[in-house]
Design an enzyme around this catalytic site. Structure first.
Site, PDB file in Angstrom:
ATOM      1  CG  ASP A 117      -3.908   5.072  -1.301  1.00 26.96           C
ATOM      2  OD1 ASP A 117      -3.484   3.901  -1.302  1.00 26.96           O
ATOM      3  OD2 ASP A 117      -4.572   5.542  -0.356  1.00 26.96           O
ATOM      4  CG  ASP A 146      -1.794   1.187   1.366  1.00 26.89           C
ATOM      5  OD1 ASP A 146      -2.041   1.849   0.342  1.00 26.89           O
ATOM      6  OD2 ASP A 146      -2.251   1.468   2.491  1.00 26.89           O
TER       7      ASP A 146
END
Length: 409
Positions: A296, A109
């Site tokens: 992201d 992530d």
């Protein structure tokens, strides 16, 4: 912004043989059996992002401003809720902790910074069927006295001990890497379709203010200057994460670099973000002011504050509000969506097939758009999830505090 010819960048990148790449896979589930879009899954994803960024905001206030007094009532205003179903926006690959190595399916992530894994003491009621990290079985593990507790706005929390241990990813090895070995997990984390969560953003977002793997890699001189590259694709076998440099076989043409921007009102780098940027619809800037764009990999969506999202969709012909978070558009006339990063004229396109999240059940003439709204506590900043990232090869450079984009093969 700095642009280099790819041939010149060979001097900065490590050789292909020195790269450490791992294949990534993505959980499916965004389409119903009827063929329509799984709206519930995307609504769930918006809620997950609210919870994730509430946690990040809390960590940032504690690490940078020593503000530990934010009230639960204020946190609840952001709308984070416990999750009834799992997130599908999870890109996973293998990582290994300890000596001998213990294997974990890991969710990578770029929008967070903790490396969290379930401890062997974590009960099934909290950690489910996740693989467990047994600290006592690793000869290189060092247990610290630091306990990390993360409280979420939905009233749940995760708790663990900070461990320093050897970590291997795709053949790259770092030592003394900070790992949170969790004895309990919030449902927000427990429901992720992976054993471990590895954040790749900046240390200021780490619960224990520790270096994420790329920063440890940079400090220890492993690979090339803390660089990692990301290729995401819905095509099986085409997604990969490369540490120790970037993979030239995954891209073509030139690389355009942008400075990694600072978080608004803080003179610190927190996210991989690009300042002074804006979306364009059919060639026209769709919002009145330029903002930070946060890259992201932890979401499919492009998420904007409410006012900016409304401006964006007002520029899309035939758009209509679907609910509090999403809009639809006519399936037969998708908008041409690009992003101008910094004030330079170069724009980066989103493929219409990626922008179209799917047909609305019961109305095949309407499609769900990838730009959603949610209050993430980020001011005017936007989130660029994999709807954007799947279109380009992205490079994250720790040493030079910059982000590179190139055409993906």
């Amino acid at each position: 912004m700095v642009t280099f010819a790819l041939t010149a960048l060979a001097l900065l990148a490590s050789s292909v043989s020195a790269l450490h790449s791992i294949p990534l896979t993505r959980r499916s589930g965004y389409v119903l059996e009827s063929g329509a879009v799984n709206l519930t899954a995307f609504q769930n994803e918006v809620s997950l992002m609210a919870t994730k960024y509430e946690k990040n905001n809390r960590i940032l206030r504690t690490n940078l401003f020593n503000d530990k007094a934010t009230s639960r009532s204020k946190l609840r205003e952001r709308g984070a809720v416990s999750l009834a179903i799992k997130s599908y926006a999870v890109w996973t690959g293998p990582s290994y902790i300890g000596t001998p190595a213990q294997s974990f399916v890991t969710y990578f992530d770029t929008g967070s910074s903790d490396f969290t894994v379930a401890d062997s003491s974590c009960p099934t009621s909290s950690c489910g069927s996740k693989a467990r990290y047994t600290v006592s079985k690793s000869s290189t593990a060092v247990t610290t006295t630091t306990t990390v507790t993360t409280n979420f706005a939905d009233g749940t929390s995760s708790k663990g001990t900070l461990i320093k241990d050897t970590v291997k990813i795709g053949g790259l090895t770092v030592t003394g890497q900070a790992v949170i070995s969790s004895s309990s997990l919030s449902s927000t984390v427990a429901d992720l379709d992976s054993d471990a969560l590895m954040g790749l953003a900046w240390p200021a977002l780490s619960s224990a203010y520790q270096n994420p793997v790329p920063f440890t890699q940079y400090d220890q001189g492993v690979g090339t200057k803390g660089v990692f590259g990301l290729a995401l694709s819905m095509t099986a076998g085409k997604s990969s994460l490369t540490f120790g440099g970037y993979d030239r076989t995954k891209m073509t043409g030139i690389i355009t670099y942008y400075p990694c921007g600072l978080t608004t009102s803080a003179a610190y780098r927190t996210y991989w973000q690009i300042a002074a940027s804006a979306p364009f619809v059919n060639g026209v800037q769709a919002i009145t002011t330029r903002v930070n764009m946060i890259l992201d990999s932890g979401t499919t969506l492009i998420i904007a504050p409410a006012a900016a999202a409304a401006q964006f969709w007002a520029a899309v012909p035939g758009s209509a509000k679907l609910d509090s978070n999403f809009w639809t558009f006519p399936c037969d006339s998708p908008p041409d969506v690009t992003f101008g990063l910094t004030r330079v004229m170069k724009k980066w396109a989103v493929n219409p097939d990626d922008f179209n999240l799917g047909v609305i059940e019961g109305d095949e003439s309407r499609c769900l758009g990838a730009v959603a709204t949610q209050n993430l506590g980020l001011g005017t900043s936007w989130i660029l999830g994999d709807t954007f990232l799947m279109n380009w090869y992205t490079i994250y450079d720790v040493q030079n505090s910059r982000i590179g984009l190139a055409t993906k093969k």
